[in-house]
Design a protein around this motif. Structure first.
Motif, PDB file in Angstrom:
ATOM      1  N   ASP A 143      54.927  14.851  88.176  1.00  0.00           N
ATOM      2  CA  ASP A 143      54.096  14.957  86.974  1.00  0.00           C
ATOM      3  C   ASP A 143      52.772  15.576  87.408  1.00  0.00           C
ATOM      4  OD1 ASP A 143      52.396  14.655  84.811  1.00  0.00           O
ATOM      5  OD2 ASP A 143      52.863  12.528  84.505  1.00  0.00           O
ATOM      6  N   THR A 144      52.561  16.820  87.082  1.00  0.00           N
ATOM      7  CA  THR A 144      51.388  17.551  87.583  1.00  0.00           C
ATOM      8  C   THR A 144      50.074  17.021  87.045  1.00  0.00           C
ATOM      9  OG1 THR A 144      51.630  19.205  85.828  1.00  0.00           O
ATOM     10  CG2 THR A 144      52.722  19.663  87.942  1.00  0.00           C
ATOM     11  N   THR A 145      50.100  16.209  86.005  1.00  0.00           N
ATOM     12  CA  THR A 145      48.857  15.645  85.478  1.00  0.00           C
ATOM     13  C   THR A 145      48.426  14.395  86.229  1.00  0.00           C
ATOM     14  OG1 THR A 145      49.984  14.280  83.824  1.00  0.00           O
ATOM     15  CG2 THR A 145      49.364  16.532  83.172  1.00  0.00           C
ATOM     16  N   LYS A 146      49.321  13.849  87.051  1.00  0.00           N
ATOM     17  CA  LYS A 146      49.018  12.631  87.806  1.00  0.00           C
ATOM     18  C   LYS A 146      49.341  12.805  89.277  1.00  0.00           C
ATOM     19  CE  LYS A 146      49.871   9.507  83.946  1.00  0.00           C
ATOM     20  NZ  LYS A 146      50.299  10.411  82.897  1.00  0.00           N
ATOM     21  N   CYS A 147      49.014  13.966  89.832  1.00  0.00           N
ATOM     22  CA  CYS A 147      49.387  14.282  91.202  1.00  0.00           C
ATOM     23  C   CYS A 147      48.270  15.043  91.898  1.00  0.00           C
ATOM     24  CB  CYS A 147      50.654  15.150  91.167  1.00  0.00           C
ATOM     25  SG  CYS A 147      51.879  14.692  92.389  1.00  0.00           S
ATOM     26  N   ARG A 148      48.038  14.726  93.165  1.00  0.00           N
ATOM     27  CA  ARG A 148      47.083  15.458  93.994  1.00  0.00           C
ATOM     28  C   ARG A 148      47.876  16.376  94.908  1.00  0.00           C
ATOM     29  NH1 ARG A 148      42.342  15.406  91.602  1.00  0.00           N
ATOM     30  NH2 ARG A 148      41.752  13.290  91.046  1.00  0.00           N
ATOM     31  N   PHE A 149      47.743  17.688  94.716  1.00  0.00           N
ATOM     32  CA  PHE A 149      48.524  18.680  95.454  1.00  0.00           C
ATOM     33  C   PHE A 149      47.825  19.118  96.732  1.00  0.00           C
ATOM     34  CE2 PHE A 149      50.397  18.968  91.319  1.00  0.00           C
ATOM     35  CZ  PHE A 149      51.723  19.241  91.582  1.00  0.00           C
ATOM     36  N   PHE A 150      48.651  19.524  97.716  1.00  0.00           N
ATOM     37  CA  PHE A 150      48.187  20.009  99.007  1.00  0.00           C
ATOM     38  C   PHE A 150      49.277  20.932  99.513  1.00  0.00           C
ATOM     39  CE2 PHE A 150      47.374  19.030 103.648  1.00  0.00           C
ATOM     40  CZ  PHE A 150      46.063  19.490 103.682  1.00  0.00           C
ATOM     41  N   GLY A 151      48.944  22.139  99.983  1.00  0.00           N
ATOM     42  CA  GLY A 151      50.028  23.016 100.378  1.00  0.00           C
ATOM     43  C   GLY A 151      49.658  24.176 101.276  1.00  0.00           C
ATOM     44  N   THR A 152      50.696  24.810 101.797  1.00  0.00           N
ATOM     45  CA  THR A 152      50.605  26.024 102.602  1.00  0.00           C
ATOM     46  C   THR A 152      51.679  26.986 102.117  1.00  0.00           C
ATOM     47  OG1 THR A 152      52.232  25.414 104.273  1.00  0.00           O
ATOM     48  CG2 THR A 152      49.972  24.670 104.654  1.00  0.00           C
ATOM     49  N   TYR A 153      51.824  28.082 102.809  1.00  0.00           N
ATOM     50  CA  TYR A 153      52.859  29.051 102.449  1.00  0.00           C
ATOM     51  C   TYR A 153      54.254  28.537 102.784  1.00  0.00           C
ATOM     52  CZ  TYR A 153      53.046  30.266 107.397  1.00  0.00           C
ATOM     53  OH  TYR A 153      53.183  30.197 108.757  1.00  0.00           O
ATOM     54  N   TRP A 154      54.398  27.532 103.650  1.00  0.00           N
ATOM     55  CA  TRP A 154      55.724  27.057 104.069  1.00  0.00           C
ATOM     56  C   TRP A 154      56.117  25.713 103.491  1.00  0.00           C
ATOM     57  CZ3 TRP A 154      54.688  22.685 106.794  1.00  0.00           C
ATOM     58  CH2 TRP A 154      53.477  22.623 107.502  1.00  0.00           C
ATOM     59  N   TRP A 164      55.576  13.365  96.894  1.00  0.00           N
ATOM     60  CA  TRP A 164      56.511  14.452  96.657  1.00  0.00           C
ATOM     61  C   TRP A 164      56.367  15.478  97.765  1.00  0.00           C
ATOM     62  CZ3 TRP A 164      59.813  14.694  92.414  1.00  0.00           C
ATOM     63  CH2 TRP A 164      59.631  13.690  91.466  1.00  0.00           C
ATOM     64  N   VAL A 165      57.471  16.101  98.147  1.00  0.00           N
ATOM     65  CA  VAL A 165      57.422  17.108  99.207  1.00  0.00           C
ATOM     66  C   VAL A 165      58.467  18.185  98.913  1.00  0.00           C
ATOM     67  CG1 VAL A 165      58.986  15.824 100.746  1.00  0.00           C
ATOM     68  CG2 VAL A 165      57.356  17.457 101.720  1.00  0.00           C
ATOM     69  N   ARG A 166      58.105  19.410  99.257  1.00  0.00           N
ATOM     70  CA  ARG A 166      59.010  20.539  99.022  1.00  0.00           C
ATOM     71  C   ARG A 166      58.836  21.566 100.138  1.00  0.00           C
ATOM     72  NH1 ARG A 166      58.739  24.153  93.589  1.00  0.00           N
ATOM     73  NH2 ARG A 166      56.612  24.382  94.312  1.00  0.00           N
ATOM     74  N   ASP A 167      59.956  21.966 100.718  1.00  0.00           N
ATOM     75  CA  ASP A 167      59.969  23.012 101.737  1.00  0.00           C
ATOM     76  C   ASP A 167      60.072  24.351 101.016  1.00  0.00           C
ATOM     77  OD1 ASP A 167      60.096  23.882 104.491  1.00  0.00           O
ATOM     78  OD2 ASP A 167      62.206  24.324 104.150  1.00  0.00           O
ATOM     79  N   LEU A 168      59.263  25.319 101.412  1.00  0.00           N
ATOM     80  CA  LEU A 168      59.231  26.592 100.702  1.00  0.00           C
ATOM     81  C   LEU A 168      59.914  27.734 101.442  1.00  0.00           C
ATOM     82  CD1 LEU A 168      55.588  26.451  99.321  1.00  0.00           C
ATOM     83  CD2 LEU A 168      57.716  25.913  98.135  1.00  0.00           C
ATOM     84  N   GLN A 169      60.401  27.495 102.657  1.00  0.00           N
ATOM     85  CA  GLN A 169      61.049  28.561 103.411  1.00  0.00           C
ATOM     86  C   GLN A 169      62.397  28.102 103.944  1.00  0.00           C
ATOM     87  OE1 GLN A 169      58.265  29.733 106.453  1.00  0.00           O
ATOM     88  NE2 GLN A 169      57.325  31.214 105.088  1.00  0.00           N
ATOM     89  N   GLU A 170      63.391  28.959 103.819  1.00  0.00           N
ATOM     90  CA  GLU A 170      64.718  28.668 104.363  1.00  0.00           C
ATOM     91  C   GLU A 170      64.782  29.191 105.795  1.00  0.00           C
ATOM     92  OE1 GLU A 170      68.117  29.484 101.896  1.00  0.00           O
ATOM     93  OE2 GLU A 170      66.850  29.458 100.115  1.00  0.00           O
ATOM     94  N   ASN A 171      64.138  28.466 106.703  1.00  0.00           N
ATOM     95  CA  ASN A 171      64.051  28.920 108.089  1.00  0.00           C
ATOM     96  C   ASN A 171      64.529  27.873 109.092  1.00  0.00           C
ATOM     97  OD1 ASN A 171      62.005  27.068 107.958  1.00  0.00           O
ATOM     98  ND2 ASN A 171      60.360  28.500 108.392  1.00  0.00           N
ATOM     99  N   GLY A 172      65.125  26.777 108.622  1.00  0.00           N
ATOM    100  CA  GLY A 172      65.620  25.741 109.522  1.00  0.00           C
ATOM    101  C   GLY A 172      64.584  24.698 109.905  1.00  0.00           C
ATOM    102  N   TRP A 173      63.314  24.926 109.574  1.00  0.00           N
ATOM    103  CA  TRP A 173      62.260  23.960 109.859  1.00  0.00           C
ATOM    104  C   TRP A 173      62.041  23.098 108.624  1.00  0.00           C
ATOM    105  CZ3 TRP A 173      59.610  23.396 114.471  1.00  0.00           C
ATOM    106  CH2 TRP A 173      59.875  24.362 115.433  1.00  0.00           C
ATOM    107  N   ALA A 174      61.961  21.792 108.813  1.00  0.00           N
ATOM    108  CA  ALA A 174      61.719  20.857 107.712  1.00  0.00           C
ATOM    109  C   ALA A 174      60.218  20.616 107.579  1.00  0.00           C
ATOM    110  CB  ALA A 174      62.423  19.533 107.977  1.00  0.00           C
ATOM    111  N   THR A 175      59.752  20.546 106.350  1.00  0.00           N
ATOM    112  CA  THR A 175      58.364  20.177 106.093  1.00  0.00           C
ATOM    113  C   THR A 175      58.264  18.660 106.141  1.00  0.00           C
ATOM    114  OG1 THR A 175      58.022  22.109 104.695  1.00  0.00           O
ATOM    115  CG2 THR A 175      56.496  20.277 104.399  1.00  0.00           C
ATOM    116  N   VAL A 176      57.305  18.148 106.898  1.00  0.00           N
ATOM    117  CA  VAL A 176      57.084  16.704 107.008  1.00  0.00           C
ATOM    118  C   VAL A 176      55.655  16.422 106.582  1.00  0.00           C
ATOM    119  CG1 VAL A 176      57.023  14.701 108.547  1.00  0.00           C
ATOM    120  CG2 VAL A 176      58.714  16.512 108.920  1.00  0.00           C
TER     121      VAL A 176
END
Length: 167
Positions: free
Chosen positions: A66-77, A90-102
């Motif tokens: 819910d974008t109205t109740k969330c503090r976002f933080f991110g990079t290109y990956w 919430w977490v989302r990986d943005l690149q299909e490169n075999g590396w997991a975002t933690v």
């Protein structure tokens, strides 16, 4: 005033690009928010232990945060957001490169939790952490593959667990 606003907008965009935002595995479960933390990784730059890399799959959702109740933080990956209603990270990986975002979530009362994405850019997932109300959390990212870590970000600001406001 117009010039200052332009620089502030550019600085905010740069901060978001150098921070982090991925599909998730849940971190070591925090069954009792008042109990001791069971996470093993206190310095992610050190060798990653088996407990820090073996994470159960987080709750999968199609909707995302819910974008109205969330503090976002991110990079290109990768990207994350802290949703204070429900204490979801919430977490989302943005690149299909075999590396997991933690995302490493730290509280101001001594807890360290981790939420790991699938390494395939498959959409939003979340980890449900039961934070103490009236306390503060902050987070940062890194990438993980076969026990190797890279691309550590800076820590986010501290945010309140009740309303998401700055601490």
């Amino acid at each position: 005033m117009r010039l200052r606003r332009t620089f502030a907008t550019a600085a905010t965009a740069l901060l978001l690009l150098t921070g982090s935002i991925g599909t998730a595995y849940a971190a070591v479960p925090d069954e009792d928010a008042d109990g001791p933390d069971t996470s093993t990784m206190t310095n992610p730059a050190m060798t990653v232990t088996a407990a820090a890399t073996a994470r159960p799959l987080a709750a999968k959702t199609q909707a995302g945060p819910d974008t109205t109740k969330c503090r976002f933080f991110g990079t290109y990956w990768g990207e994350t957001c802290f949703q204070w209603v429900g204490d979801n990270q919430w977490v989302r990986d943005l690149q299909e490169n075999g590396w997991a975002t933690v995302v490493h979530v730290q509280t101001n009362y001594g807890k360290d939790n981790y939420c790991q994405s699938l390494p395939a850019a498959q959409g939003w997932d979340y980890c449900d952490f039961d934070h103490k109300e009236g306390k503060c959390v902050r987070f940062r990212f890194y990438e993980l593959k076969n026990g190797t870590t890279r691309n550590f970000t800076v820590w986010s600001n501290w945010y309140g667990t009740e309303y998401g406001s700055l601490c």
